[in-house]
Design a protein around this motif. Structure first.
Motif, PDB file in Angstrom:
ATOM      1  N   SER A  48       0.824  -1.207   0.000  1.00 17.74           N
ATOM      2  CA  SER A  48       0.000   0.000   0.000  1.00 17.74           C
ATOM      3  C   SER A  48       0.863   1.264   0.000  1.00 17.74           C
ATOM      4  O   SER A  48       2.024   1.244   0.416  1.00 17.74           O
ATOM      5  N   GLU A  49       0.254   2.339  -0.472  1.00 21.71           N
ATOM      6  CA  GLU A  49       0.874   3.660  -0.485  1.00 21.71           C
ATOM      7  C   GLU A  49       2.203   3.677  -1.228  1.00 21.71           C
ATOM      8  O   GLU A  49       3.235   4.097  -0.704  1.00 21.71           O
ATOM      9  N   ASN A  50       2.157   3.219  -2.461  1.00 18.73           N
ATOM     10  CA  ASN A  50       3.293   3.251  -3.371  1.00 18.73           C
ATOM     11  C   ASN A  50       2.825   3.845  -4.694  1.00 18.73           C
ATOM     12  O   ASN A  50       1.808   4.538  -4.735  1.00 18.73           O
ATOM     13  N   PHE A  51       3.541   3.567  -5.739  1.00 18.38           N
ATOM     14  CA  PHE A  51       3.183   4.048  -7.066  1.00 18.38           C
ATOM     15  C   PHE A  51       3.080   2.887  -8.050  1.00 18.38           C
ATOM     16  O   PHE A  51       3.476   2.999  -9.200  1.00 18.38           O
ATOM     17  N   MET A  52       2.564   1.762  -7.566  1.00 17.81           N
ATOM     18  CA  MET A  52       2.380   0.592  -8.414  1.00 17.81           C
ATOM     19  C   MET A  52       1.277   0.925  -9.423  1.00 17.81           C
ATOM     20  O   MET A  52       0.253   1.494  -9.059  1.00 17.81           O
ATOM     21  N   PHE A  53       1.508   0.589 -10.684  1.00 15.83           N
ATOM     22  CA  PHE A  53       0.501   0.890 -11.697  1.00 15.83           C
ATOM     23  C   PHE A  53       0.258  -0.319 -12.577  1.00 15.83           C
ATOM     24  O   PHE A  53       0.881  -1.354 -12.410  1.00 15.83           O
ATOM     25  N   ASP A  54      -0.643  -0.183 -13.506  1.00 12.02           N
ATOM     26  CA  ASP A  54      -1.068  -1.229 -14.427  1.00 12.02           C
ATOM     27  C   ASP A  54      -2.143  -2.074 -13.740  1.00 12.02           C
ATOM     28  O   ASP A  54      -2.662  -1.712 -12.702  1.00 12.02           O
ATOM     29  N   GLU A  55      -2.442  -3.216 -14.311  1.00 10.04           N
ATOM     30  CA  GLU A  55      -3.469  -4.087 -13.752  1.00 10.04           C
ATOM     31  C   GLU A  55      -2.889  -5.026 -12.698  1.00 10.04           C
ATOM     32  O   GLU A  55      -1.698  -5.301 -12.698  1.00 10.04           O
ATOM     33  N   ILE A  56      -3.766  -5.516 -11.834  1.00 11.33           N
ATOM     34  CA  ILE A  56      -3.361  -6.553 -10.886  1.00 11.33           C
ATOM     35  C   ILE A  56      -3.210  -7.840 -11.682  1.00 11.33           C
ATOM     36  O   ILE A  56      -4.150  -8.266 -12.349  1.00 11.33           O
ATOM     37  N   PRO A  57      -2.033  -8.467 -11.642  1.00 16.57           N
ATOM     38  CA  PRO A  57      -1.845  -9.668 -12.458  1.00 16.57           C
ATOM     39  C   PRO A  57      -2.719 -10.833 -11.988  1.00 16.57           C
ATOM     40  O   PRO A  57      -2.940 -11.017 -10.790  1.00 16.57           O
ATOM     41  N   ARG A  58      -3.199 -11.605 -12.938  1.00 18.98           N
ATOM     42  CA  ARG A  58      -4.011 -12.784 -12.633  1.00 18.98           C
ATOM     43  C   ARG A  58      -3.271 -13.737 -11.708  1.00 18.98           C
ATOM     44  O   ARG A  58      -3.864 -14.424 -10.876  1.00 18.98           O
ATOM     45  N   GLU A  59      -1.956 -13.771 -11.804  1.00 14.26           N
ATOM     46  CA  GLU A  59      -1.138 -14.693 -11.009  1.00 14.26           C
ATOM     47  C   GLU A  59      -1.261 -14.447  -9.511  1.00 14.26           C
ATOM     48  O   GLU A  59      -0.911 -15.307  -8.697  1.00 14.26           O
ATOM     49  N   ILE A  60      -1.762 -13.292  -9.123  1.00 12.20           N
ATOM     50  CA  ILE A  60      -1.938 -13.009  -7.699  1.00 12.20           C
ATOM     51  C   ILE A  60      -2.890 -14.021  -7.068  1.00 12.20           C
ATOM     52  O   ILE A  60      -2.803 -14.325  -5.886  1.00 12.20           O
ATOM     53  N   THR A  61      -3.777 -14.568  -7.873  1.00  8.64           N
ATOM     54  CA  THR A  61      -4.738 -15.535  -7.337  1.00  8.64           C
ATOM     55  C   THR A  61      -4.138 -16.935  -7.179  1.00  8.64           C
ATOM     56  O   THR A  61      -4.826 -17.844  -6.723  1.00  8.64           O
ATOM     57  N   ASP A  62      -2.855 -17.084  -7.503  1.00 11.19           N
ATOM     58  CA  ASP A  62      -2.159 -18.343  -7.237  1.00 11.19           C
ATOM     59  C   ASP A  62      -1.635 -18.407  -5.800  1.00 11.19           C
ATOM     60  O   ASP A  62      -1.132 -19.435  -5.363  1.00 11.19           O
ATOM     61  N   LEU A  63      -1.760 -17.306  -5.072  1.00 14.02           N
ATOM     62  CA  LEU A  63      -1.254 -17.232  -3.701  1.00 14.02           C
ATOM     63  C   LEU A  63      -2.290 -17.802  -2.738  1.00 14.02           C
ATOM     64  O   LEU A  63      -2.948 -17.097  -1.990  1.00 14.02           O
ATOM     65  N   ARG A  64      -2.434 -19.100  -2.731  1.00 10.07           N
ATOM     66  CA  ARG A  64      -3.511 -19.784  -2.001  1.00 10.07           C
ATOM     67  C   ARG A  64      -3.423 -19.634  -0.486  1.00 10.07           C
ATOM     68  O   ARG A  64      -4.413 -19.824   0.210  1.00 10.07           O
ATOM     69  N   ASN A  65      -2.244 -19.291   0.051  1.00  4.96           N
ATOM     70  CA  ASN A  65      -2.103 -19.117   1.500  1.00  4.96           C
ATOM     71  C   ASN A  65      -2.277 -17.673   1.945  1.00  4.96           C
ATOM     72  O   ASN A  65      -2.163 -17.368   3.131  1.00  4.96           O
ATOM     73  N   LEU A  66      -2.558 -16.790   1.003  1.00  3.40           N
ATOM     74  CA  LEU A  66      -2.653 -15.371   1.300  1.00  3.40           C
ATOM     75  C   LEU A  66      -3.812 -15.073   2.257  1.00  3.40           C
ATOM     76  O   LEU A  66      -4.940 -15.514   2.031  1.00  3.40           O
ATOM     77  N   ILE A  67      -3.506 -14.345   3.322  1.00  2.00           N
ATOM     78  CA  ILE A  67      -4.500 -13.944   4.315  1.00  2.00           C
ATOM     79  C   ILE A  67      -4.806 -12.452   4.169  1.00  2.00           C
ATOM     80  O   ILE A  67      -5.941 -12.033   4.312  1.00  2.00           O
ATOM     81  N   VAL A  68      -3.768 -11.655   3.915  1.00  2.00           N
ATOM     82  CA  VAL A  68      -3.911 -10.204   3.787  1.00  2.00           C
ATOM     83  C   VAL A  68      -3.347  -9.756   2.446  1.00  2.00           C
ATOM     84  O   VAL A  68      -2.202 -10.060   2.124  1.00  2.00           O
ATOM     85  N   LEU A  69      -4.164  -9.042   1.689  1.00  2.00           N
ATOM     86  CA  LEU A  69      -3.732  -8.427   0.435  1.00  2.00           C
ATOM     87  C   LEU A  69      -4.085  -6.948   0.507  1.00  2.00           C
ATOM     88  O   LEU A  69      -5.256  -6.578   0.503  1.00  2.00           O
ATOM     89  N   ASP A  70      -3.068  -6.111   0.621  1.00  2.00           N
ATOM     90  CA  ASP A  70      -3.284  -4.669   0.709  1.00  2.00           C
ATOM     91  C   ASP A  70      -2.490  -3.986  -0.396  1.00  2.00           C
ATOM     92  O   ASP A  70      -1.268  -3.888  -0.343  1.00  2.00           O
ATOM     93  N   LEU A  71      -3.209  -3.554  -1.404  1.00  2.00           N
ATOM     94  CA  LEU A  71      -2.627  -2.812  -2.525  1.00  2.00           C
ATOM     95  C   LEU A  71      -3.240  -1.413  -2.591  1.00  2.00           C
ATOM     96  O   LEU A  71      -3.235  -0.767  -3.641  1.00  2.00           O
ATOM     97  N   SER A  72      -3.774  -0.947  -1.491  1.00  2.00           N
ATOM     98  CA  SER A  72      -4.462   0.341  -1.467  1.00  2.00           C
ATOM     99  C   SER A  72      -3.494   1.496  -1.715  1.00  2.00           C
ATOM    100  O   SER A  72      -2.283   1.372  -1.517  1.00  2.00           O
ATOM    101  N   ALA A  73      -4.071   2.613  -2.159  1.00  2.00           N
ATOM    102  CA  ALA A  73      -3.333   3.860  -2.370  1.00  2.00           C
ATOM    103  C   ALA A  73      -2.153   3.687  -3.326  1.00  2.00           C
ATOM    104  O   ALA A  73      -1.010   4.013  -3.008  1.00  2.00           O
ATOM    105  N   ASN A  74      -2.455   3.142  -4.489  1.00  2.00           N
ATOM    106  CA  ASN A  74      -1.492   3.023  -5.572  1.00  2.00           C
ATOM    107  C   ASN A  74      -2.110   3.645  -6.814  1.00  2.00           C
ATOM    108  O   ASN A  74      -3.035   4.458  -6.717  1.00  2.00           O
ATOM    109  N   LEU A  75      -1.640   3.260  -7.960  1.00  2.00           N
ATOM    110  CA  LEU A  75      -2.156   3.754  -9.233  1.00  2.00           C
ATOM    111  C   LEU A  75      -2.656   2.601 -10.088  1.00  2.00           C
ATOM    112  O   LEU A  75      -2.608   2.663 -11.316  1.00  2.00           O
ATOM    113  N   LEU A  76      -3.130   1.547  -9.449  1.00  2.00           N
ATOM    114  CA  LEU A  76      -3.571   0.356 -10.163  1.00  2.00           C
ATOM    115  C   LEU A  76      -4.850   0.641 -10.929  1.00  2.00           C
ATOM    116  O   LEU A  76      -5.698   1.418 -10.483  1.00  2.00           O
ATOM    117  N   SER A  77      -4.982  -0.003 -12.079  1.00  2.00           N
ATOM    118  CA  SER A  77      -6.171   0.207 -12.910  1.00  2.00           C
ATOM    119  C   SER A  77      -6.696  -1.138 -13.392  1.00  2.00           C
ATOM    120  O   SER A  77      -6.085  -2.177 -13.157  1.00  2.00           O
TER     121      SER A  77
END
Length: 100
Positions: A48-77
């Protein structure tokens, strides 16, 4: 808050035992590398709170053990991948303050 200002390297995918990434409040930029999906042990991803841009990659859904995903306050589209439902352990999802 370290003020790191670079893109996440694709080599991040080789850190297979990594359980948490806390790089919030920096100046990271660029797209989230698709190799992030190789981090099968990852439980917390906070960019969170960076300058990450572009789309969220589909591969993020391969993280089956993920409990917390915080990508807030970026430039994602774009859209959240429809396969996000595969993240059955996810307890916290923060995507606010982006262009999604």
């Amino acid at each position: 808050e370290n003020k790191l200002s670079y893109a996440l390297p694709t080599q991040i995918g080789s850190l297979s035992n990594l359980e948490a990434i806390h790089l919030q409040e920096n100046s990271l930029l660029g797209p989230l590398p698709t190799e992030i999906g190789l981090l099968q042990s990852l439980k917390i991803l906070n960019l969170s709170e960076n300058f990450m841009f572009d789309e969220i990659p589909r591969e993020i859904t391969d993280l089956r053990n993920l409990i917390v995903l915080d990508l807030s306050a970026n430039l994602l589209s774009g859209y959240l991948p429809r396969t996000v439902k595969k993240l059955s352990n996810l307890q916290s999802l923060r995507l606010n303050d982006n262009f999604l």
